[in-house]
Design a protein around this motif. Structure first.
Motif, PDB file in Angstrom:
ATOM      1  N   ARG A 191      19.751  84.772   5.662  1.00 30.78           N
ATOM      2  CA  ARG A 191      19.616  85.048   7.103  1.00 30.78           C
ATOM      3  C   ARG A 191      20.933  85.553   7.657  1.00 30.78           C
ATOM      4  NH1 ARG A 191      16.881  79.865  10.060  1.00 30.78           N
ATOM      5  NH2 ARG A 191      14.730  80.333   9.564  1.00 30.78           N
ATOM      6  N   ARG A 192      20.829  86.503   8.562  1.00 27.41           N
ATOM      7  CA  ARG A 192      22.023  86.936   9.286  1.00 27.41           C
ATOM      8  C   ARG A 192      22.296  85.944  10.400  1.00 27.41           C
ATOM      9  NH1 ARG A 192      23.657  92.812  11.812  1.00 27.41           N
ATOM     10  NH2 ARG A 192      25.722  92.115  12.479  1.00 27.41           N
ATOM     11  N   GLU A 193      23.573  85.581  10.554  1.00 24.25           N
ATOM     12  CA  GLU A 193      24.024  84.721  11.641  1.00 24.25           C
ATOM     13  C   GLU A 193      25.238  85.397  12.256  1.00 24.25           C
ATOM     14  OE1 GLU A 193      24.780  80.901   9.831  1.00 24.25           O
ATOM     15  OE2 GLU A 193      22.649  80.372   9.836  1.00 24.25           O
ATOM     16  N   ASP A 194      25.018  86.226  13.251  1.00 29.65           N
ATOM     17  CA  ASP A 194      26.067  87.012  13.894  1.00 29.65           C
ATOM     18  C   ASP A 194      26.802  87.861  12.854  1.00 29.65           C
ATOM     19  OD1 ASP A 194      25.466  86.040  16.492  1.00 29.65           O
ATOM     20  OD2 ASP A 194      26.564  84.206  16.029  1.00 29.65           O
ATOM     21  N   GLU A 195      28.052  87.555  12.591  1.00 29.27           N
ATOM     22  CA  GLU A 195      28.860  88.347  11.657  1.00 29.27           C
ATOM     23  C   GLU A 195      29.004  87.683  10.292  1.00 29.27           C
ATOM     24  OE1 GLU A 195      29.717  91.530  12.284  1.00 29.27           O
ATOM     25  OE2 GLU A 195      28.454  91.125  14.030  1.00 29.27           O
ATOM     26  N   SER A 196      28.041  86.819   9.980  1.00 37.01           N
ATOM     27  CA  SER A 196      28.011  86.212   8.649  1.00 37.01           C
ATOM     28  C   SER A 196      26.567  86.170   8.165  1.00 37.01           C
ATOM     29  CB  SER A 196      28.618  84.802   8.677  1.00 37.01           C
ATOM     30  OG  SER A 196      27.843  83.937   9.472  1.00 37.01           O
ATOM     31  N   VAL A 197      26.425  85.810   6.908  1.00 33.17           N
ATOM     32  CA  VAL A 197      25.097  85.612   6.331  1.00 33.17           C
ATOM     33  C   VAL A 197      25.067  84.228   5.702  1.00 33.17           C
ATOM     34  CG1 VAL A 197      24.579  88.046   5.932  1.00 33.17           C
ATOM     35  CG2 VAL A 197      25.763  86.751   4.166  1.00 33.17           C
ATOM     36  N   ARG A 198      23.907  83.582   5.784  1.00 38.07           N
ATOM     37  CA  ARG A 198      23.727  82.252   5.208  1.00 38.07           C
ATOM     38  C   ARG A 198      22.582  82.299   4.210  1.00 38.07           C
ATOM     39  NH1 ARG A 198      25.633  77.563   6.087  1.00 38.07           N
ATOM     40  NH2 ARG A 198      26.544  78.178   8.087  1.00 38.07           N
ATOM     41  N   TYR A 199      22.848  81.779   3.021  1.00 43.55           N
ATOM     42  CA  TYR A 199      21.825  81.679   1.985  1.00 43.55           C
ATOM     43  C   TYR A 199      21.000  80.433   2.296  1.00 43.55           C
ATOM     44  CZ  TYR A 199      23.783  85.525  -0.610  1.00 43.55           C
ATOM     45  OH  TYR A 199      24.166  86.785  -0.988  1.00 43.55           O
ATOM     46  N   VAL A 200      19.734  80.640   2.683  1.00 43.18           N
ATOM     47  CA  VAL A 200      18.921  79.535   3.195  1.00 43.18           C
ATOM     48  C   VAL A 200      17.940  78.963   2.182  1.00 43.18           C
ATOM     49  CG1 VAL A 200      19.160  80.240   5.605  1.00 43.18           C
ATOM     50  CG2 VAL A 200      17.236  81.095   4.256  1.00 43.18           C
ATOM     51  N   ALA A 201      17.612  79.720   1.136  1.00 40.64           N
ATOM     52  CA  ALA A 201      16.666  79.212   0.139  1.00 40.64           C
ATOM     53  C   ALA A 201      16.819  80.004  -1.142  1.00 40.64           C
ATOM     54  CB  ALA A 201      15.232  79.322   0.654  1.00 40.64           C
ATOM     55  N   GLU A 202      16.432  79.374  -2.245  1.00 40.31           N
ATOM     56  CA  GLU A 202      16.477  80.052  -3.536  1.00 40.31           C
ATOM     57  C   GLU A 202      15.500  79.409  -4.505  1.00 40.31           C
ATOM     58  OE1 GLU A 202      20.128  77.974  -5.973  1.00 40.31           O
ATOM     59  OE2 GLU A 202      20.665  79.235  -4.278  1.00 40.31           O
ATOM     60  N   ASP A 203      15.171  80.162  -5.521  1.00 41.31           N
ATOM     61  CA  ASP A 203      14.410  79.686  -6.674  1.00 41.31           C
ATOM     62  C   ASP A 203      15.048  80.393  -7.855  1.00 41.31           C
ATOM     63  OD1 ASP A 203      12.625  78.829  -8.590  1.00 41.31           O
ATOM     64  OD2 ASP A 203      10.970  80.081  -7.901  1.00 41.31           O
ATOM     65  N   ALA A 204      15.766  79.664  -8.685  1.00 39.62           N
ATOM     66  CA  ALA A 204      16.550  80.313  -9.733  1.00 39.62           C
ATOM     67  C   ALA A 204      16.740  79.399 -10.935  1.00 39.62           C
ATOM     68  CB  ALA A 204      17.915  80.711  -9.180  1.00 39.62           C
ATOM     69  N   VAL A 205      17.081  80.020 -12.073  1.00 40.04           N
ATOM     70  CA  VAL A 205      17.326  79.271 -13.308  1.00 40.04           C
ATOM     71  C   VAL A 205      18.626  78.477 -13.233  1.00 40.04           C
ATOM     72  CG1 VAL A 205      15.984  80.851 -14.742  1.00 40.04           C
ATOM     73  CG2 VAL A 205      18.447  81.228 -14.482  1.00 40.04           C
ATOM     74  N   GLY A 206      19.482  78.806 -12.312  1.00 34.44           N
ATOM     75  CA  GLY A 206      20.738  78.091 -12.099  1.00 34.44           C
ATOM     76  C   GLY A 206      21.099  78.182 -10.633  1.00 34.44           C
ATOM     77  N   PRO A 207      22.033  77.354 -10.192  1.00 33.00           N
ATOM     78  CA  PRO A 207      22.383  77.346  -8.767  1.00 33.00           C
ATOM     79  C   PRO A 207      23.025  78.657  -8.324  1.00 33.00           C
ATOM     80  CG  PRO A 207      23.862  75.921 -10.010  1.00 33.00           C
ATOM     81  CD  PRO A 207      22.813  76.394 -10.965  1.00 33.00           C
ATOM     82  N   LEU A 208      22.675  79.044  -7.099  1.00 34.55           N
ATOM     83  CA  LEU A 208      23.277  80.228  -6.492  1.00 34.55           C
ATOM     84  C   LEU A 208      24.092  79.760  -5.290  1.00 34.55           C
ATOM     85  CD1 LEU A 208      20.255  82.666  -6.931  1.00 34.55           C
ATOM     86  CD2 LEU A 208      22.467  82.792  -8.086  1.00 34.55           C
TER      87      LEU A 208
END
Length: 179
Positions: free
Chosen positions: A49-66
């Motif tokens: 998600r965009r949060e003003d002048e930054s981005v936040r990783y809000v969810a994932e599904d992956a073989v290892g942590p992101l």
């Protein structure tokens, strides 16, 4: 090969149907998290998600942590660049691309990626797909991710319209009750 293409097409249609049933942003995020990895035949997927002048990783599904839960300046990461440029970014080898913050990718499984911004007008987020291998991503996968990102954008736009209509209705009811 043809049955694989048919299965992926069916997966895309199922994901779109599931998104159409979502009534909250959180439901949209969860639906994408649960379906996008299989759709892209990826080793990982992230929703940003965009949060003003930054981005936040809000969810994932992956073989290892992101990077779920982490925020980064919008101009220093690929998801932010895709959002700012309003176009997908596909990288065949993350360690060879100068736009990639290599120190963040080195400890992960990610060796190639595709990042698709979503939102009507100005993008409000991105969906990223990640693979453990280097190399080009096939056209069908990219088309599926494009369709998914466009659907996410449309659904978020529709939710915004629904919430605005509810706010206006509440204001009218309040004014009516005061009269």
């Amino acid at each position: 090969m043809a049955s694989n293409a048919i299965n992926r097409h069916e997966d895309l249609l199922l994901a779109i149907d599931a998104l159409h049933a979502c009534r909250t942003t959180d439901a949209i995020i969860e639906t994408v998290r649960a379906s996008a990895r299989a759709l892209a035949q990826a080793d990982g997927i992230a929703i940003i998600r965009r949060e003003d002048e930054s981005v936040r990783y809000v969810a994932e599904d992956a073989v290892g942590p992101l990077w779920t839960g982490h925020a980064f300046p919008i101009e220093t990461c690929i998801s932010g660049l895709a959002i700012l440029e309003r176009k997908p970014i596909v990288i065949a080898d993350v360690m060879l691309d100068p736009r990639v913050p290599h120190h963040l990718y080195r400890p992960t499984f990610v060796r190639s990626m595709a990042m698709f911004p979503f939102g009507i007008g100005a993008p409000v987020g991105a969906v990223g797909a990640y693979w453990t291998r280097t190399g080009a991503t096939d056209a069908e996968t990219l088309a599926n991710l494009e369709m998914l990102s466009r659907t996410i954008g449309a659904m978020l736009y529709n939710l915004e319209d629904i919430h605005e209509a509810r706010r206006q209705r509440a204001v009218l009811r309040s004014a009516w009750g005061a009269a």
